[in-house]
Design a protein around this motif. Structure first.
Motif, PDB file in Angstrom:
ATOM      1  N   ASN A  79     -11.355 -55.815  59.376  1.00 15.01           N
ATOM      2  CA  ASN A  79     -12.120 -55.134  60.441  1.00 15.01           C
ATOM      3  C   ASN A  79     -12.559 -53.720  60.059  1.00 15.01           C
ATOM      4  OD1 ASN A  79     -11.888 -57.364  62.194  1.00 15.01           O
ATOM      5  ND2 ASN A  79      -9.848 -56.674  62.805  1.00 15.01           N
ATOM      6  N   ARG A  80     -12.761 -53.480  58.784  1.00 18.91           N
ATOM      7  CA  ARG A  80     -13.236 -52.167  58.317  1.00 18.91           C
ATOM      8  C   ARG A  80     -14.652 -52.297  57.789  1.00 18.91           C
ATOM      9  NH1 ARG A  80      -9.507 -47.978  57.507  1.00 18.91           N
ATOM     10  NH2 ARG A  80     -11.166 -46.975  56.378  1.00 18.91           N
ATOM     11  N   SER A  81     -15.394 -51.216  57.894  1.00 18.53           N
ATOM     12  CA  SER A  81     -16.739 -51.169  57.320  1.00 18.53           C
ATOM     13  C   SER A  81     -16.867 -50.036  56.299  1.00 18.53           C
ATOM     14  CB  SER A  81     -17.781 -51.002  58.429  1.00 18.53           C
ATOM     15  OG  SER A  81     -17.535 -49.821  59.151  1.00 18.53           O
ATOM     16  N   THR A  82     -15.738 -49.380  56.020  1.00 21.46           N
ATOM     17  CA  THR A  82     -15.686 -48.309  55.021  1.00 21.46           C
ATOM     18  C   THR A  82     -14.375 -48.453  54.237  1.00 21.46           C
ATOM     19  OG1 THR A  82     -14.591 -46.791  56.555  1.00 21.46           O
ATOM     20  CG2 THR A  82     -17.016 -46.677  56.440  1.00 21.46           C
ATOM     21  N   PRO A  83     -14.295 -47.811  53.071  1.00 21.12           N
ATOM     22  CA  PRO A  83     -13.054 -47.879  52.291  1.00 21.12           C
ATOM     23  C   PRO A  83     -11.885 -47.213  53.011  1.00 21.12           C
ATOM     24  CG  PRO A  83     -14.870 -47.024  50.970  1.00 21.12           C
ATOM     25  CD  PRO A  83     -15.348 -47.080  52.381  1.00 21.12           C
ATOM     26  N   CYS A  84     -10.696 -47.519  52.550  1.00 16.53           N
ATOM     27  CA  CYS A  84      -9.466 -46.957  53.124  1.00 16.53           C
ATOM     28  C   CYS A  84      -9.180 -45.547  52.622  1.00 16.53           C
ATOM     29  CB  CYS A  84      -8.275 -47.853  52.777  1.00 16.53           C
ATOM     30  SG  CYS A  84      -8.402 -49.534  53.403  1.00 16.53           S
ATOM     31  N   VAL A  85      -9.915 -45.102  51.621  1.00 14.76           N
ATOM     32  CA  VAL A  85      -9.672 -43.794  50.999  1.00 14.76           C
ATOM     33  C   VAL A  85     -10.985 -43.033  50.846  1.00 14.76           C
ATOM     34  CG1 VAL A  85      -7.622 -44.498  49.701  1.00 14.76           C
ATOM     35  CG2 VAL A  85      -9.861 -44.772  48.688  1.00 14.76           C
ATOM     36  N   ASP A  86     -10.868 -41.736  50.661  1.00 20.29           N
ATOM     37  CA  ASP A  86     -12.012 -40.887  50.335  1.00 20.29           C
ATOM     38  C   ASP A  86     -11.808 -40.364  48.915  1.00 20.29           C
ATOM     39  OD1 ASP A  86     -13.160 -41.171  52.863  1.00 20.29           O
ATOM     40  OD2 ASP A  86     -12.021 -39.488  53.672  1.00 20.29           O
ATOM     41  N   VAL A  87     -12.475 -41.007  47.961  1.00 14.62           N
ATOM     42  CA  VAL A  87     -12.354 -40.600  46.566  1.00 14.62           C
ATOM     43  C   VAL A  87     -13.516 -39.666  46.247  1.00 14.62           C
ATOM     44  CG1 VAL A  87     -12.191 -41.371  44.176  1.00 14.62           C
ATOM     45  CG2 VAL A  87     -11.301 -42.829  46.009  1.00 14.62           C
ATOM     46  N   PHE A  88     -13.205 -38.488  45.761  1.00 17.04           N
ATOM     47  CA  PHE A  88     -14.211 -37.500  45.420  1.00 17.04           C
ATOM     48  C   PHE A  88     -14.353 -37.414  43.903  1.00 17.04           C
ATOM     49  CE2 PHE A  88     -13.197 -36.502  49.700  1.00 17.04           C
ATOM     50  CZ  PHE A  88     -14.314 -35.878  50.238  1.00 17.04           C
ATOM     51  N   PRO A  89     -15.567 -37.217  43.405  1.00 18.08           N
ATOM     52  CA  PRO A  89     -15.769 -37.137  41.957  1.00 18.08           C
ATOM     53  C   PRO A  89     -14.879 -36.100  41.281  1.00 18.08           C
ATOM     54  CG  PRO A  89     -17.883 -37.244  43.084  1.00 18.08           C
ATOM     55  CD  PRO A  89     -16.826 -37.099  44.145  1.00 18.08           C
ATOM     56  N   GLU A  90     -14.665 -34.990  41.942  1.00 18.80           N
ATOM     57  CA  GLU A  90     -13.862 -33.925  41.321  1.00 18.80           C
ATOM     58  C   GLU A  90     -12.376 -34.277  41.230  1.00 18.80           C
ATOM     59  OE1 GLU A  90     -14.867 -32.615  45.603  1.00 18.80           O
ATOM     60  OE2 GLU A  90     -15.931 -33.539  43.939  1.00 18.80           O
ATOM     61  N   ASP A  91     -11.946 -35.353  41.893  1.00 19.65           N
ATOM     62  CA  ASP A  91     -10.550 -35.778  41.809  1.00 19.65           C
ATOM     63  C   ASP A  91     -10.314 -36.791  40.686  1.00 19.65           C
ATOM     64  OD1 ASP A  91      -9.908 -34.161  43.979  1.00 19.65           O
ATOM     65  OD2 ASP A  91     -10.259 -35.761  45.427  1.00 19.65           O
ATOM     66  N   LEU A  92     -11.378 -37.141  39.967  1.00 22.70           N
ATOM     67  CA  LEU A  92     -11.273 -38.102  38.869  1.00 22.70           C
ATOM     68  C   LEU A  92     -11.002 -37.382  37.553  1.00 22.70           C
ATOM     69  CD1 LEU A  92     -14.273 -40.491  39.592  1.00 22.70           C
ATOM     70  CD2 LEU A  92     -11.917 -40.689  40.363  1.00 22.70           C
TER      71      LEU A  92
END
Length: 185
Positions: A79-92
């Motif tokens: 029942n989700r339409s978005t990911p469970c996490v917020d991954v930011f480019p600067e955290d990679l």
């Protein structure tokens, strides 16, 4: 109880709490996991989605089987339409090889949560690193888009419409998948 202590530590120092839990899970060779640390995992799940992404990034980069396997209990896309996490480019990681490794680990361990797995790919593409872009876009196409349409496709289309860096690579992966889907009908 260690579970309760880790849950409390998560609120004040998520990096230390994540490291302690990772060490505990790894040293116990999976005897201690998400079920035994249910208060800690509940604290993570109900907390900040970016902190959760940072924890998952750290654990996936470590590549330890039991630690990475414990992550799967955190992510449900029902029942989700978005990911469970917020991954930011600067955290990679900065290195393209490490970014590709991370995307592969996310897809491998989180395959049943495709938007969440794809969120590392999207972040890597938004980093705009030419050395990683082609392979990461290929990972979006195969295995994710070849196995999942629906919410993953819809979310990726929203990402493309946001016109951020990497949108062209994501659009290309979607176009390739669309041609496969059209051919399969």
């Amino acid at each position: 109880e260690i579970d309760w202590a880790l849950a409390q530590l998560w609120d004040s120092d998520p990096v230390r709490a994540g490291h302690a839990a990772k060490t505990l899970i790894a040293h116990s060779e999976g005897e201690i996991g998400s079920e035994e640390l249910n208060s800690f995992f509940a604290a993570i799940e109900s907390g900040d989605r970016r902190q959760l992404a940072r924890l998952a990034t750290d654990w996936l980069m470590g590549g330890e089987f039991h630690v990475c396997s414990a992550l799967t209990s955190l992510f449900s896309e029902i029942n989700r339409s978005t990911p469970c996490v917020d991954v930011f480019p600067e955290d990679l990681p900065l290195n393209a090889i490490d970014q590709i490794f991370l995307c592969r680990k996310a897809i491998g361990y989180l395959f049943i949560s495709p938007m969440t797995a794809a969120s590392w790919c999207v972040a890597a593409l938004r980093r705009n690193d030419a050395a990683a872009a082609s392979e990461v876009a290929d990972l979006l196409f195969d295995p994710l888009l070849l196995n999942y349409g629906g919410a993953l496709k819809d979310w990726l289309e929203e990402v493309v419409n946001a016109d951020a860096p990497g949108a062209d690579a994501i659009a290309s992966a979607l176009k390739r998948a669309e041609s496969v889907w059209q051919g399969a009908e």
